[in-house]
Write a protein that holds these residues in place. Structure first.
Motif, PDB file in Angstrom:
ATOM      1  N   ALA A   3      -4.336  27.336  36.534  1.00 16.84           N
ATOM      2  CA  ALA A   3      -3.408  26.424  36.274  1.00 16.84           C
ATOM      3  C   ALA A   3      -3.012  26.377  34.709  1.00 16.84           C
ATOM      4  CB  ALA A   3      -3.664  24.949  36.582  1.00 16.84           C
ATOM      5  N   LEU A   6      -1.356  29.620  33.933  1.00 18.19           N
ATOM      6  CA  LEU A   6       0.076  29.768  34.436  1.00 18.19           C
ATOM      7  C   LEU A   6       0.969  28.721  33.357  1.00 18.19           C
ATOM      8  CD1 LEU A   6      -0.324  29.129  38.267  1.00 18.19           C
ATOM      9  CD2 LEU A   6       0.923  31.113  37.132  1.00 18.19           C
ATOM     10  N   TYR A  80      11.474  10.939  37.394  1.00 17.51           N
ATOM     11  CA  TYR A  80      10.663  12.312  37.719  1.00 17.51           C
ATOM     12  C   TYR A  80       9.746  12.187  38.713  1.00 17.51           C
ATOM     13  CZ  TYR A  80      13.262  12.916  33.232  1.00 17.51           C
ATOM     14  OH  TYR A  80      14.124  12.823  32.418  1.00 17.51           O
ATOM     15  N   GLY A  81       9.687  10.911  38.990  1.00 18.80           N
ATOM     16  CA  GLY A  81       8.131  10.616  40.175  1.00 18.80           C
ATOM     17  C   GLY A  81       8.469  11.448  41.342  1.00 18.80           C
ATOM     18  N   LEU A  83       9.125  14.671  41.377  1.00 19.83           N
ATOM     19  CA  LEU A  83       8.735  16.309  40.992  1.00 19.83           C
ATOM     20  C   LEU A  83       7.501  16.794  41.516  1.00 19.83           C
ATOM     21  CD1 LEU A  83      10.798  16.558  37.515  1.00 19.83           C
ATOM     22  CD2 LEU A  83      11.204  17.835  39.780  1.00 19.83           C
ATOM     23  N   GLU A  84       7.493  17.958  41.841  1.00 21.80           N
ATOM     24  CA  GLU A  84       6.277  18.316  42.239  1.00 21.80           C
ATOM     25  C   GLU A  84       5.446  18.917  40.866  1.00 21.80           C
ATOM     26  OE1 GLU A  84       4.456  17.930  45.063  1.00 21.80           O
ATOM     27  OE2 GLU A  84       5.959  16.955  45.973  1.00 21.80           O
ATOM     28  N   GLU A  85       4.222  19.308  40.880  1.00 20.30           N
ATOM     29  CA  GLU A  85       3.608  19.778  39.754  1.00 20.30           C
ATOM     30  C   GLU A  85       4.111  21.137  39.736  1.00 20.30           C
ATOM     31  OE1 GLU A  85       1.923  17.614  41.813  1.00 20.30           O
ATOM     32  OE2 GLU A  85       0.838  16.728  40.554  1.00 20.30           O
ATOM     33  N   GLU A  86       4.336  21.940  40.772  1.00 22.11           N
ATOM     34  CA  GLU A  86       4.855  23.393  40.874  1.00 22.11           C
ATOM     35  C   GLU A  86       6.234  23.285  40.130  1.00 22.11           C
ATOM     36  OE1 GLU A  86       3.392  22.132  43.376  1.00 22.11           O
ATOM     37  OE2 GLU A  86       1.646  23.275  43.025  1.00 22.11           O
ATOM     38  N   LEU A  88       7.156  21.470  37.716  1.00 21.60           N
ATOM     39  CA  LEU A  88       6.910  20.971  36.333  1.00 21.60           C
ATOM     40  C   LEU A  88       6.320  22.430  35.642  1.00 21.60           C
ATOM     41  CD1 LEU A  88       5.368  17.618  36.345  1.00 21.60           C
ATOM     42  CD2 LEU A  88       7.702  18.292  36.015  1.00 21.60           C
ATOM     43  N   MET A  89       5.569  23.229  36.262  1.00 24.80           N
ATOM     44  CA  MET A  89       5.206  24.529  36.038  1.00 24.80           C
ATOM     45  C   MET A  89       6.096  25.521  35.746  1.00 24.80           C
ATOM     46  SD  MET A  89       1.608  24.034  35.778  1.00 24.80           S
ATOM     47  CE  MET A  89       0.715  25.493  36.146  1.00 24.80           C
ATOM     48  N   LEU A  91       9.377  24.755  35.059  1.00 29.22           N
ATOM     49  CA  LEU A  91      10.063  24.413  33.913  1.00 29.22           C
ATOM     50  C   LEU A  91       9.389  24.822  32.623  1.00 29.22           C
ATOM     51  CD1 LEU A  91      11.253  20.586  34.884  1.00 29.22           C
ATOM     52  CD2 LEU A  91      12.617  22.960  34.957  1.00 29.22           C
ATOM     53  N   ILE A  92       7.937  24.608  32.724  1.00 25.99           N
ATOM     54  CA  ILE A  92       7.118  25.371  31.256  1.00 25.99           C
ATOM     55  C   ILE A  92       7.494  26.711  31.322  1.00 25.99           C
ATOM     56  CG2 ILE A  92       4.968  25.618  30.484  1.00 25.99           C
ATOM     57  CD1 ILE A  92       4.273  22.746  31.057  1.00 25.99           C
ATOM     58  N   LEU A 138      13.350  20.750  27.730  1.00 31.69           N
ATOM     59  CA  LEU A 138      12.862  20.158  29.449  1.00 31.69           C
ATOM     60  C   LEU A 138      13.547  19.116  29.794  1.00 31.69           C
ATOM     61  CD1 LEU A 138       8.817  20.491  28.320  1.00 31.69           C
ATOM     62  CD2 LEU A 138      10.381  21.839  29.979  1.00 31.69           C
ATOM     63  N   GLN A 139      14.119  18.160  28.802  1.00 35.48           N
ATOM     64  CA  GLN A 139      14.740  17.093  29.086  1.00 35.48           C
ATOM     65  C   GLN A 139      16.075  17.416  29.808  1.00 35.48           C
ATOM     66  OE1 GLN A 139      13.681  13.859  27.682  1.00 35.48           O
ATOM     67  NE2 GLN A 139      15.363  12.672  28.978  1.00 35.48           N
ATOM     68  N   LEU A 142      15.230  18.758  33.434  1.00 37.04           N
ATOM     69  CA  LEU A 142      14.848  17.562  34.224  1.00 37.04           C
ATOM     70  C   LEU A 142      16.154  16.799  34.567  1.00 37.04           C
ATOM     71  CD1 LEU A 142      11.682  16.442  32.212  1.00 37.04           C
ATOM     72  CD2 LEU A 142      11.805  17.308  34.450  1.00 37.04           C
TER      73      LEU A 142
ATOM     74  N   PHE B  11       4.501  15.404  31.813  1.00 37.34           N
ATOM     75  CA  PHE B  11       3.808  16.654  31.846  1.00 37.34           C
ATOM     76  C   PHE B  11       2.227  16.533  31.671  1.00 37.34           C
ATOM     77  CE2 PHE B  11       8.056  18.384  31.556  1.00 37.34           C
ATOM     78  CZ  PHE B  11       8.263  19.360  32.027  1.00 37.34           C
ATOM     79  N   ARG B  14       0.903  14.840  34.841  1.00 34.06           N
ATOM     80  CA  ARG B  14       0.764  15.539  36.047  1.00 34.06           C
ATOM     81  C   ARG B  14       0.094  16.908  35.988  1.00 34.06           C
ATOM     82  NH1 ARG B  14       5.338  13.722  39.135  1.00 34.06           N
ATOM     83  NH2 ARG B  14       4.826  15.075  40.635  1.00 34.06           N
TER      84      ARG B  14
END
Lengths: 150, 426
Positions: A3, A6, A80-81, A83-86, A88-89, A91-92, A138-139, A142, B11, B14
């Motif tokens: 993780a 990634l 954003y509650g 949103l899945e971790e994937e 967010l990943m 987006l990063i 990111l904002q 999102l 971020f 999570r």
């Protein structure tokens, strides 16, 4: 470890390469571990350092995204509650390299701007600037996600 | 919740502990990479000793350290049906076999070393045995993690094999150490290397002393003292400095130093006489006067003493914010000493070139200066993360005389200066 890789890599393939390098370093350096802190933290540190070394070595190209910076920062986190971790990943991973590294180090790893500046060989002001830009980017994404969800 | 930067908080919360299962081919690539690099043969003897020491340290931790975390698991294990060997149950072990194999290799390398230090009731064979799975009482599924925890239970300490039964168990045990805000430090990561480039104007304090007590030697020393005057001196340093996190530092590199002097002497004299007529009141020449003048023609020759030294310095450094204060000293090994110029000879009236003396088989100077000493105190200021500007007042000297044993005068120098330069972390 995967993780963390990634989060710093552009792609999954690059993350796998990073993981391989980091794991070999962990294996080689296990004798140096002094049990003064957590093993998890030690391995995480090696992984992050491996990613930073890769980041410096590959001398990333400047990336232009054409985003206008006119978005307010005062977004409520609750939206954003879902949103899945994937998500967010992903987006990063879309962030330009410099933004991504600084955002990871500051927002997630918890390093200070001074420490980041030392690690990356940049000015503190550069670190601050890249963090602000990463946040804004990111904002925007999102917010787009939120509109799509609605 | 970070209200000011909700994006950061989102971020961080999570993803900080988010985990992703790596694909199987990564483990295969790691194994192949290790084999190619020759690591598969096992870590070095030193590494084995370190791992052994660390593992013994883990085992030496009192049982009470483990008890609170594991107590609930012990109860669960006690109520579970009898443990079944892993080989008999198709648990989800495929995905974890490869990483386990890597760490197992380490354990196998460590095994001979550990044998001597383990309690008699434990065996390495037991320690390396696969982790038995536990049948869940409710649905009959095997649960690897609980099995590992059950093996760690203090209740089985005396009767069962070594608690650390697998690499996964080892990792879980290490994870139970108190969490620190920062991760562990490397013992070999504390050394930093810097390249130091400095230049310094120097002052050279010369001592010319007669080699003996004879009047000739004393007179000759005075003659040289009067005829040779100091000029400017300078030195350059290119060093590599290794600094440990404890403040100790070692430096070595190359130092070039040059001492300049001038020899002034009279090459010839010229006598000039002028005849002056003395005129009387009537305008007549009443007499003649002769004026004699002596003119000295002086010549200046520049003498140069060039040295190439290798410094071997040890010191101590104290960082204070952006400043670094250091003090160091040690030996200067002279590897080259060359001279250029002229000097008076004890018997001669005119100076003789150094090279001529050498050609005649009576060299005035040594070929090498041997070992000298160096002491310096430096202050460095961090301009950029890896770049520092530094100032270093210093002293250096060579106990051995510049002149050879047959020369009637012993010639020594103590040099001092303030070096200014840059220091770059590599």
């Amino acid at each position: 470890m995967m993780a963390v890789c990634l989060r710093y890599a552009r792609s999954r393939e690059e993350a796998e390469d990073l993981l391989q390098d980091a794991f070999i370093k962990v294996f080689d350096g296990i004798g140096d571990f002094q049990f003064k802190g957590s093993l998890e933290g030690w391995i995480r540190k090696i992984t992050v350092n491996t990613a930073l070394r890769h980041y410096k070595r590959s001398s990333f190209r400047p990336e232009h995204n054409g985003v206008e910076w006119d978005i307010e920062m005062a977004e409520e986190p609750d939206v954003y509650g879902q949103l899945e971790e994937e998500d967010l990943m992903r987006l990063i991973a879309r962030l330009p390299d410099g933004y991504r590294v600084v955002f990871n180090l500051y927002a997630i790893e918890g390093y200070s701007h001074k420490e980041i500046a030392d690690m990356l060989g940049i000015q503190e002001s550069t670190s601050r600037s890249q963090l602000v830009k990463a946040r804004k980017m990111l904002q925007i994404w999102l917010t787009e996600n939120k509109k799509i969800a609605v | 919740m970070n209200r000011r930067y909700p994006v950061d908080e989102l971020f961080r919360s999570r993803l900080e502990h988010h985990s992703v299962e790596p694909p199987m081919q990564v483990w295969q690539r790691i194994e192949e990479s290790r084999r190619r690099a020759g690591i598969a043969a096992g870590p070095s003897r030193l590494s084995i000793l370190w791992i052994a020491a660390c593992t013994v340290a883990v085992l030496a931790i009192p049982r009470s350290e483990w008890t609170p975390r594991l107590a609930p698991v012990v109860q669960a294990a006690a109520t579970a049906p009898a443990a079944t060997p892993a080989a008999e149950i198709p648990v989800r072990q495929e995905a974890r076999m490869e990483p386990a194999g890597i760490l197992r290799d380490v354990m196998q390398q460590v095994a001979p070393v550990l044998s001597a230090s383990l309690p008699a009731r434990m065996s390495i064979k037991d320690a390396l045995e696969p982790v038995p799975a536990v049948i869940d009482a409710a649905n009959g599924e095997a649960r690897q993690e609980e099995a590992i925890a059950a093996n760690d239970a203090p209740a089985t300490w005396n009767a069962d094999p070594l608690p650390v039964r697998s690499d996964i168990g080892l990792l879980q045990r290490a994870r139970s150490f108190p969490e620190a805000s920062k991760c562990a430090t490397f013992k070999n990561m504390g050394v930093r290397f810097h390249v130091e480039l400095t230049a310094s104007p120097d002052l050279a304090f010369r001592r010319l002393a007669p080699a003996g007590d004879t009047p000739e030697e004393i007179a000759y020393a005075e003659k040289r003292e009067q005829s040779e005057q100091p000029l400017y001196n300078y030195s350059f340093n290119a060093r590599i400095a290794a600094s440990t996190r404890f403040g100790l530092s070692l430096r070595t590199g190359v130092q070039y130093a040059q001492i300049n002097e001038q020899l002034r002497f009279v090459t010839e004299t010229e006598q000039r006489f002028t005849i002056i007529n003395i005129i009387g009141p009537g305008g007549n020449v009443v007499g003649v006067d002769t004026v004699y003048e002596t003119i000295f023609r002086e010549k200046t020759i520049r003498n140069r003493y060039r040295m190439l030294n290798v410094p071997l310095l040890a010191g101590y450094e104290v960082p204070v914010k952006r400043w670094l204060f250091s003090a160091h000293g040690g030996a200067l090994v002279n590897i080259l000493f060359r001279q250029q110029g002229s000097m008076f000879q004890p018997q001669g009236e005119m100076p003789v070139d150094f090279s001529l003396l050498e050609q005649e088989g009576v060299p005035a100077f040594e070929k090498h200066l041997g070992i000298g000493w160096y002491a310096g105190a430096g202050v460095a200021y961090k301009l950029r993360p890896k770049l520092q500007i530094m100032v270093e007042p210093h002293l250096r000297a060579f106990p051995r005389s510049f002149t050879g044993p047959q020369h009637p005068v012993r010639q020594n120098y103590t040099q001092g200066g303030v070096a200014l330069g840059l220091r770059y972390q590599i």
